[in-house]
Motif scaffolding. Structure first.
Motif, PDB file in Angstrom:
ATOM      1  N   TRP A  10      76.156 -34.140 -21.090  1.00  0.00           N
ATOM      2  CA  TRP A  10      76.528 -35.553 -21.071  1.00  0.00           C
ATOM      3  C   TRP A  10      76.671 -36.067 -19.641  1.00  0.00           C
ATOM      4  N   LEU A  11      77.160 -35.228 -18.739  1.00  0.00           N
ATOM      5  CA  LEU A  11      77.287 -35.647 -17.341  1.00  0.00           C
ATOM      6  C   LEU A  11      75.923 -35.918 -16.720  1.00  0.00           C
ATOM      7  N   GLN A  12      74.911 -35.156 -17.119  1.00  0.00           N
ATOM      8  CA  GLN A  12      73.575 -35.389 -16.580  1.00  0.00           C
ATOM      9  C   GLN A  12      73.022 -36.736 -17.022  1.00  0.00           C
ATOM     10  N   LEU A  13      73.416 -37.205 -18.182  1.00  0.00           N
ATOM     11  CA  LEU A  13      72.969 -38.528 -18.627  1.00  0.00           C
ATOM     12  C   LEU A  13      73.552 -39.634 -17.758  1.00  0.00           C
ATOM     13  N   LEU A  14      74.715 -39.378 -17.144  1.00  0.00           N
ATOM     14  CA  LEU A  14      75.314 -40.381 -16.264  1.00  0.00           C
ATOM     15  C   LEU A  14      74.491 -40.580 -14.984  1.00  0.00           C
ATOM     16  N   GLY A  15      73.611 -39.633 -14.684  1.00  0.00           N
ATOM     17  CA  GLY A  15      72.748 -39.792 -13.515  1.00  0.00           C
ATOM     18  C   GLY A  15      71.826 -40.990 -13.615  1.00  0.00           C
ATOM     19  N   LEU A  16      71.620 -41.492 -14.838  1.00  0.00           N
ATOM     20  CA  LEU A  16      70.788 -42.680 -15.011  1.00  0.00           C
ATOM     21  C   LEU A  16      71.380 -43.883 -14.284  1.00  0.00           C
ATOM     22  N   ALA A  17      72.705 -43.955 -14.202  1.00  0.00           N
ATOM     23  CA  ALA A  17      73.351 -45.078 -13.529  1.00  0.00           C
ATOM     24  C   ALA A  17      73.195 -45.011 -12.019  1.00  0.00           C
ATOM     25  N   ALA A  18      72.941 -43.836 -11.462  1.00  0.00           N
ATOM     26  CA  ALA A  18      72.802 -43.691 -10.013  1.00  0.00           C
ATOM     27  C   ALA A  18      71.388 -43.990  -9.519  1.00  0.00           C
ATOM     28  N   ILE A  19      70.414 -44.056 -10.409  1.00  0.00           N
ATOM     29  CA  ILE A  19      69.023 -44.264  -9.976  1.00  0.00           C
ATOM     30  C   ILE A  19      68.829 -45.609  -9.271  1.00  0.00           C
ATOM     31  N   PRO A  20      69.354 -46.744  -9.785  1.00  0.00           N
ATOM     32  CA  PRO A  20      69.168 -48.003  -9.039  1.00  0.00           C
ATOM     33  C   PRO A  20      69.766 -47.962  -7.644  1.00  0.00           C
ATOM     34  N   ALA A  21      70.925 -47.323  -7.476  1.00  0.00           N
ATOM     35  CA  ALA A  21      71.529 -47.232  -6.149  1.00  0.00           C
ATOM     36  C   ALA A  21      70.670 -46.388  -5.210  1.00  0.00           C
ATOM     37  N   GLU A  22      70.069 -45.349  -5.708  1.00  0.00           N
ATOM     38  CA  GLU A  22      69.209 -44.507  -4.871  1.00  0.00           C
ATOM     39  C   GLU A  22      67.931 -45.250  -4.477  1.00  0.00           C
ATOM     40  N   LEU A  23      67.365 -46.011  -5.394  1.00  0.00           N
ATOM     41  CA  LEU A  23      66.183 -46.812  -5.059  1.00  0.00           C
ATOM     42  C   LEU A  23      66.531 -47.877  -4.014  1.00  0.00           C
ATOM     43  N   ASP A  64      67.628 -25.978 -13.497  1.00  0.00           N
ATOM     44  CA  ASP A  64      68.580 -25.372 -14.427  1.00  0.00           C
ATOM     45  C   ASP A  64      69.409 -26.467 -15.081  1.00  0.00           C
ATOM     46  N   CYS A  65      69.529 -26.401 -16.395  1.00  0.00           N
ATOM     47  CA  CYS A  65      70.258 -27.455 -17.108  1.00  0.00           C
ATOM     48  C   CYS A  65      71.765 -27.369 -16.892  1.00  0.00           C
ATOM     49  N   TRP A  66      72.256 -26.301 -16.284  1.00  0.00           N
ATOM     50  CA  TRP A  66      73.697 -26.168 -16.003  1.00  0.00           C
ATOM     51  C   TRP A  66      73.984 -26.316 -14.524  1.00  0.00           C
ATOM     52  N   SER A  67      73.079 -26.967 -13.801  1.00  0.00           N
ATOM     53  CA  SER A  67      73.252 -27.227 -12.378  1.00  0.00           C
ATOM     54  C   SER A  67      73.285 -28.735 -12.147  1.00  0.00           C
ATOM     55  N   LEU A  68      74.309 -29.193 -11.420  1.00  0.00           N
ATOM     56  CA  LEU A  68      74.443 -30.610 -11.059  1.00  0.00           C
ATOM     57  C   LEU A  68      74.081 -30.837  -9.605  1.00  0.00           C
ATOM     58  N   LEU A  69      73.196 -30.032  -9.067  1.00  0.00           N
ATOM     59  CA  LEU A  69      72.642 -30.122  -7.720  1.00  0.00           C
ATOM     60  C   LEU A  69      73.627 -29.634  -6.658  1.00  0.00           C
ATOM     61  N   GLN A 150      66.269 -33.634 -15.090  1.00  0.00           N
ATOM     62  CA  GLN A 150      67.528 -33.329 -15.751  1.00  0.00           C
ATOM     63  C   GLN A 150      67.811 -34.295 -16.902  1.00  0.00           C
ATOM     64  N   LEU A 151      67.474 -35.559 -16.722  1.00  0.00           N
ATOM     65  CA  LEU A 151      67.679 -36.535 -17.798  1.00  0.00           C
ATOM     66  C   LEU A 151      66.825 -36.210 -19.015  1.00  0.00           C
ATOM     67  N   VAL A 152      65.558 -35.893 -18.769  1.00  0.00           N
ATOM     68  CA  VAL A 152      64.656 -35.568 -19.875  1.00  0.00           C
ATOM     69  C   VAL A 152      65.137 -34.314 -20.598  1.00  0.00           C
ATOM     70  N   GLN A 153      65.537 -33.297 -19.825  1.00  0.00           N
ATOM     71  CA  GLN A 153      66.009 -32.058 -20.433  1.00  0.00           C
ATOM     72  C   GLN A 153      67.297 -32.267 -21.214  1.00  0.00           C
ATOM     73  N   LEU A 158      70.254 -32.177 -26.220  1.00  0.00           N
ATOM     74  CA  LEU A 158      71.257 -32.809 -27.079  1.00  0.00           C
ATOM     75  C   LEU A 158      70.714 -33.129 -28.466  1.00  0.00           C
ATOM     76  N   SER A 159      69.410 -33.233 -28.578  1.00  0.00           N
ATOM     77  CA  SER A 159      68.806 -33.539 -29.882  1.00  0.00           C
ATOM     78  C   SER A 159      68.483 -32.288 -30.696  1.00  0.00           C
ATOM     79  N   ARG A 160      68.764 -31.089 -30.149  1.00  0.00           N
ATOM     80  CA  ARG A 160      68.489 -29.861 -30.892  1.00  0.00           C
ATOM     81  C   ARG A 160      69.590 -29.622 -31.935  1.00  0.00           C
ATOM     82  N   SER A 161      69.207 -29.047 -33.049  1.00  0.00           N
ATOM     83  CA  SER A 161      70.160 -28.774 -34.120  1.00  0.00           C
ATOM     84  C   SER A 161      70.878 -27.447 -33.857  1.00  0.00           C
ATOM     85  N   PRO A 162      72.093 -27.291 -34.392  1.00  0.00           N
ATOM     86  CA  PRO A 162      72.787 -26.002 -34.233  1.00  0.00           C
ATOM     87  C   PRO A 162      71.995 -24.830 -34.806  1.00  0.00           C
TER      88      PRO A 162
END
Length: 230
Positions: A10-23, A64-69, A150-153, A158-162
């Motif tokens: 879920w934290l990786q999805l928050l990276g979407l909000a940082a993209i406009p600032a980086e651009l 790595d999906c468990w790395s936040l850079l 990271q967003l795509v992953q 998150l859409s995978r079933s248990p």
């Protein structure tokens, strides 16, 4: 365990909000210098260094999906569910979407560089050379490529079933170090989230089952009295 209980996804999805600032930061850096005699070549060079080269690296070793850079979950401290999700994170469609994100940055760079002249008055590095602005923009573009993958992953996992997660073999630490690009200090050890269905109390026993032993005791007592009277 459900993938939705993993807080790092879920934290990786928050990276979407940082993209406009980086651009915007890329525009401001490029605004510090006037375009050279061949701006098209310079833009292609910027895209090749900042987007294409990181995309090739991430194609070979996905992020790595468990790395936040800057921080990551240590490989030896990961739960079995996290190791199973690591094995699910990089199928071919996900890699193609990540490569498409890097390709989309080429027209974005073209547009940002053309807009940079309008923001020369507020450029943080006025009168800088064109080469300096290009080199300073490269790390920002590389971060954008990383975030895109990271967003795509994260959306994919998150859409995978248990059931799918439970049926996937866990990925060991050796395979993780060989096949994944894991950056950051190994300091993240978050607990899994408590989902709504996990917090629901168990159903209380029915009144019929609770009363049945009492009724049975009364029946037995009545039978004994009948035997004594008889």
């Amino acid at each position: 365990m459900s993938p939705r209980s993993e807080p790092l996804l879920w934290l990786q999805l928050l990276g979407l909000a940082a993209i406009p600032a980086e651009l915007l930061a890329v525009v401001l850096i490029l605004a510090g210098a006037d375009p050279g005699p061949v701006p098209a070549i310079e833009r292609l060079l910027l895209w090749a260094l900042g987007a294409l080269l990181p995309a090739v690296l991430l194609w070979q070793r996905p992020a790595d999906c468990w790395s936040l850079l800057l921080l990551q979950t240590p490989a030896r401290g990961r739960r079995e569910a996290q190791q199973r999700l690591s094995a699910l994170q990089s199928p071919l469609p996900i890699r193609l979407l990540a490569a498409a994100w890097a390709l989309l940055l080429l027209p974005a760079i073209w547009r940002l560089d053309s807009l940079s002249a309008q923001m020369a008055a507020i450029a943080p590095l006025p009168e800088a050379s064109r080469l300096v602005t290009i080199l300073l923009s490269v790390p920002l573009l590389a971060i954008l490529v990383w975030q895109g993958q990271q967003l795509v992953q994260a959306v994919w996992l998150l859409s995978r079933s248990p059931e799918q997660v439970g049926g996937t073999p866990a990925m060991g630490s050796e395979a993780l170090g060989r096949e994944r690009l894991s950056l950051g200090l190994p300091l993240l050890l978050p607990d899994p989230l408590s989902l709504v269905q996990d917090r629901q109390p168990k159903a209380a026993p029915s009144s019929s089952s609770a009363v049945a032993p009492e009724q049975q005791a009364k029946t037995d007592e009545g039978a004994q009295l009948d035997e004594q009277v008889s």
